[in-house]
Scaffold this motif. Structure first.
Motif, mmCIF file in Angstrom:
data_model
loop_
_atom_site.group_PDB
_atom_site.id
_atom_site.type_symbol
_atom_site.label_atom_id
_atom_site.label_comp_id
_atom_site.label_asym_id
_atom_site.label_seq_id
_atom_site.Cartn_x
_atom_site.Cartn_y
_atom_site.Cartn_z
ATOM 1 N N ASP A 6 0.826 -1.214 0.000
ATOM 2 C CA ASP A 6 0.000 0.000 0.000
ATOM 3 C C ASP A 6 0.858 1.261 0.000
ATOM 4 O O ASP A 6 0.409 2.324 0.416
ATOM 5 C CB ASP A 6 -0.937 0.007 1.213
ATOM 6 N N ALA A 7 2.070 1.145 -0.497
ATOM 7 C CA ALA A 7 3.004 2.281 -0.472
ATOM 8 C C ALA A 7 2.427 3.487 -1.199
ATOM 9 O O ALA A 7 2.493 4.626 -0.721
ATOM 10 C CB ALA A 7 4.338 1.875 -1.088
ATOM 11 N N ASP A 8 1.828 3.259 -2.349
ATOM 12 C CA ASP A 8 1.308 4.382 -3.124
ATOM 13 C C ASP A 8 0.140 5.059 -2.418
ATOM 14 O O ASP A 8 0.004 6.282 -2.464
ATOM 15 C CB ASP A 8 0.873 3.911 -4.508
ATOM 16 N N GLU A 9 -0.673 4.263 -1.762
ATOM 17 C CA GLU A 9 -1.801 4.867 -1.043
ATOM 18 C C GLU A 9 -1.317 5.712 0.133
ATOM 19 O O GLU A 9 -1.858 6.781 0.410
ATOM 20 C CB GLU A 9 -2.772 3.776 -0.545
ATOM 21 N N LEU A 10 -0.296 5.219 0.808
ATOM 22 C CA LEU A 10 0.280 6.006 1.899
ATOM 23 C C LEU A 10 0.901 7.291 1.363
ATOM 24 O O LEU A 10 0.788 8.355 1.980
ATOM 25 C CB LEU A 10 1.341 5.179 2.630
ATOM 26 N N ALA A 11 1.551 7.196 0.216
ATOM 27 C CA ALA A 11 2.161 8.377 -0.392
ATOM 28 C C ALA A 11 1.088 9.424 -0.710
ATOM 29 O O ALA A 11 1.239 10.611 -0.389
ATOM 30 C CB ALA A 11 2.918 7.997 -1.661
ATOM 31 N N MET A 12 -0.004 8.990 -1.312
ATOM 32 C CA MET A 12 -1.087 9.909 -1.651
ATOM 33 C C MET A 12 -1.689 10.532 -0.394
ATOM 34 O O MET A 12 -2.010 11.723 -0.374
ATOM 35 C CB MET A 12 -2.176 9.160 -2.433
ATOM 36 N N GLU A 13 -1.809 9.705 0.624
ATOM 37 C CA GLU A 13 -2.377 10.199 1.870
ATOM 38 C C GLU A 13 -1.531 11.315 2.465
ATOM 39 O O GLU A 13 -2.047 12.363 2.860
ATOM 40 C CB GLU A 13 -2.481 9.028 2.846
ATOM 41 N N LEU A 14 -0.224 11.089 2.488
ATOM 42 C CA LEU A 14 0.678 12.092 3.064
ATOM 43 C C LEU A 14 0.718 13.349 2.204
ATOM 44 O O LEU A 14 0.753 14.475 2.729
ATOM 45 C CB LEU A 14 2.085 11.502 3.217
ATOM 46 N N LEU A 15 0.681 13.171 0.901
ATOM 47 C CA LEU A 15 0.651 14.327 -0.004
ATOM 48 C C LEU A 15 -0.595 15.176 0.250
ATOM 49 O O LEU A 15 -0.522 16.403 0.368
ATOM 50 C CB LEU A 15 0.645 13.856 -1.460
ATOM 51 N N ALA A 16 -1.732 14.524 0.321
ATOM 52 C CA ALA A 16 -2.988 15.242 0.538
ATOM 53 C C ALA A 16 -2.982 15.937 1.895
ATOM 54 O O ALA A 16 -3.407 17.085 2.018
ATOM 55 C CB ALA A 16 -4.167 14.275 0.442
ATOM 56 N N TRP A 17 -2.490 15.244 2.871
ATOM 57 C CA TRP A 17 -2.429 15.802 4.220
ATOM 58 C C TRP A 17 -1.612 17.090 4.222
ATOM 59 O O TRP A 17 -2.057 18.134 4.722
ATOM 60 C CB TRP A 17 -1.811 14.764 5.156
ATOM 61 N N SER A 18 -0.426 17.030 3.669
ATOM 62 C CA SER A 18 0.442 18.212 3.669
ATOM 63 C C SER A 18 -0.150 19.343 2.826
ATOM 64 O O SER A 18 -0.052 20.516 3.193
ATOM 65 C CB SER A 18 1.842 17.849 3.168
ATOM 66 N N GLN A 19 -0.790 18.996 1.727
ATOM 67 C CA GLN A 19 -1.460 20.010 0.920
ATOM 68 C C GLN A 19 -2.537 20.733 1.717
ATOM 69 O O GLN A 19 -2.622 21.962 1.711
ATOM 70 C CB GLN A 19 -2.121 19.370 -0.304
ATOM 71 N N GLY A 20 -3.358 19.956 2.380
ATOM 72 C CA GLY A 20 -4.448 20.542 3.154
ATOM 73 C C GLY A 20 -3.937 21.436 4.268
ATOM 74 O O GLY A 20 -4.470 22.523 4.506
ATOM 75 N N VAL A 21 -2.889 20.992 4.918
ATOM 76 C CA VAL A 21 -2.307 21.782 6.008
ATOM 77 C C VAL A 21 -1.792 23.117 5.462
ATOM 78 O O VAL A 21 -2.021 24.175 6.060
ATOM 79 C CB VAL A 21 -1.175 20.993 6.698
ATOM 80 N N ALA A 22 -1.116 23.084 4.323
ATOM 81 C CA ALA A 22 -0.594 24.322 3.738
ATOM 82 C C ALA A 22 -1.742 25.272 3.392
ATOM 83 O O ALA A 22 -1.688 26.465 3.702
ATOM 84 C CB ALA A 22 0.225 24.007 2.486
ATOM 85 N N THR A 23 -2.766 24.749 2.750
ATOM 86 C CA THR A 23 -3.908 25.582 2.349
ATOM 87 C C THR A 23 -4.570 26.229 3.556
ATOM 88 O O THR A 23 -4.828 27.439 3.573
ATOM 89 C CB THR A 23 -4.945 24.733 1.593
#
Lengths: 197, 197
Positions: B144-161
Motif C-alpha cells: 500500500d506504499a502508493d496509497e500512503l504516499a497519496m495520503e501524506l501528499l494530501a495531508w500536507s497540501q491541506g495543512v498548507a492551504t
DNA sequence: GACAGTTTAGGACGAATGTCCTAATTCCTA
DNA sequence: TAGGAATTAGGACATTCGTCCTAAACTGTC
C-alpha cells in the motif's frame, strides 16, 4: 428587487465565474456576457469589481450557513452530520475535479494577492470549522473538538487539491469513505489495515 | 549561456513571481522589471508567455529531482527521509503562509484554466508521489506504499492551504509534528490521545 | 398623458496586456 | 582589427482591462 432581478443574475454569474476562473481572471466583460447585458449597465449595479467580489463572498457565507443549518436539523447523529460535510466532495466531484474546492481556491487566491477581502473569504473556512467543532463536541470530544475540525478540514482540502491536479476521481471517492470511517471509528483506516513499523 | 546569463535570471525571477502572484497575474512587464531589462529584450529569450511557464515548470521538476535525490542519499532510515519531505512545510513556512504551496497553487491554477501545461505542473506532484512511494516500500509497506504516499501528499497540501488561509502558523507546525509521528508509529496521533466513540 | 426615477445600451478613457519590429550596441571569431 | 552574430533598448500594435459618462428606454404615479 425581485429574486430574479438583474442584480441577482449578475451575482449568480459572477459567483460561478469566480469559482471557475478565479477572481482576477474574471472580467466585467465575462460576467456581462454571461448575464447578457451591456458592460455599461453593469456599473449601475456595482461600482467596482471589488464590490462584486464582496457581494459574492457574503452570498456564499449566507448559502453556507443555510446548508450547515439544514444538516444540523436533519436530526441524525453527530457522526452522520459530519459525514454530510465530507460527502459534499462526492456530490460536487465533477466541478471539484475541474476547478478545485471553491472555498480553498478563492481564499488561496485572495490571501496570495494580499487582497483586502481575503479575511472574509477565509471566514468561509471558519464557518465550517465552527460547525464541525460543534459536531465533535456533541460527539463527546469537547476538549479537542476544534483540533479534530481543523484536521478534517485540512484532510478534505488536500484530497480536493490532489484529486483535481492528478485527475484521480477514484482517489477522491476512496478518501471520502476513509474520512467517514474515521469519523465513525475514531481511527484512521490505514490502507490494507496494517501498521507502519 | 553561463549560469548567470540573462536567460537564467529571467527564469529565476519568473519562477518567483509565478509562485507569489500566480501565472496569469504575472506579466511580462513584472518579470522584465524584476530582471531590470527592457520588455523588448525579453522577446529575444522567450517568444511567448507560455514558453516561460514551460521553462519554469521544467526547472522546478529538475530542482525537485535533485532535492529528492539528496534526501535519498542522506542514508538515514526511510522514515527519517519521509520526515525530510514533511518538514519542508516548516522550512518554507514563511512563504507558504503568504503564498501557499508552490506545487499545489500552480497545478490548481493551470488545471482550473484548462491550460495546456497543467499536466506538466501536476507532474511535480507525481515526482513527490513516486519518491514517497519508494520510501514507504523500503519501510516494509510495499502493498500500500502508493496509497500512503497519496495520503501524506494530501495531508500536507491541506495543512498548507488551511494554515495560509486562516493565518495559523501554529497549526502548520503542530500538524508537521503529527505527520512525522504518523510516519514513525503508523498510527494517527489523534489530538488528546483519545478515540472517537 | 406628463413626469420623475430607475434601468439599460453604447461607447469613451487611460492604463496595462502579450506580441512583434527595428535599430542600436555588445560580443565573439576569423 | 574587421565583420557577422548575438544581445539589448525602445517603442508600435491591437486588444482587453476597470472605470466612468451620457443619452435613450422603461416603469410607475399623479
Amino acid at each position: 428587487m425581485t429574486g430574479n432581478s438583474t442584480r441577482e443574475r449578475i451575482i449568480e454569474v459572477a459567483d460561478r465565474l469566480i469559482y471557475e476562473r478565479g477572481y482576477e481572471h474574471t472580467s466585467f466583460a465575462d460576467i456581462a456576457a454571461g448575464v447578457k447585458i451591456s458592460r455599461g449597465n453593469f456599473y449601475h449595479h456595482f461600482k467596482t469589481k471589488d464590490e462584486i467580489l464582496d457581494t459574492v463572498i457574503e452570498r456564499r457565507l449566507m448559502t453556507t450557513r443555510h446548508l450547515l443549518d439544514e444538516w444540523e436539523m436533519t436530526g441524525e447523529t453527530p457522526a452522520a452530520r459530519i459525514c454530510c460535510f465530507v460527502r459534499i466532495l462526492v456530490t460536487n466531484r465533477t466541478k471539484i475535479m475541474q476547478f478545485g474546492c471553491p472555498v480553498g481556491t478563492l481564499a488561496g487566491e485572495l490571501t496570495r494577492l494580499g487582497h483586502r477581502s481575503s479575511t472574509r473569504a477565509s471566514a468561509l473556512f471558519s464557518l465550517f470549522r465552527e460547525w464541525l467543532c460543534r459536531q465533535f463536541e456533541q460527539l463527546g470530544r469537547a476538549e479537542d473538538a476544534d483540533e479534530l475540525a481543523m484536521e478534517l478540514l485540512a484532510w478534505s482540502q488536500g484530497v480536493a487539491t490532489l484529486a483535481s491536479a492528478l485527475r484521480d476521481e477514484a482517489f477522491l471517492e476512496r478518501e471520502v469513505e476513509r474520512m467517514c470511517e474515521w469519523v465513525k471509528t475514531g481511527k484512521e483506516n490505514v490502507p490494507c489495515g496494517k501498521e507502519l513499523d
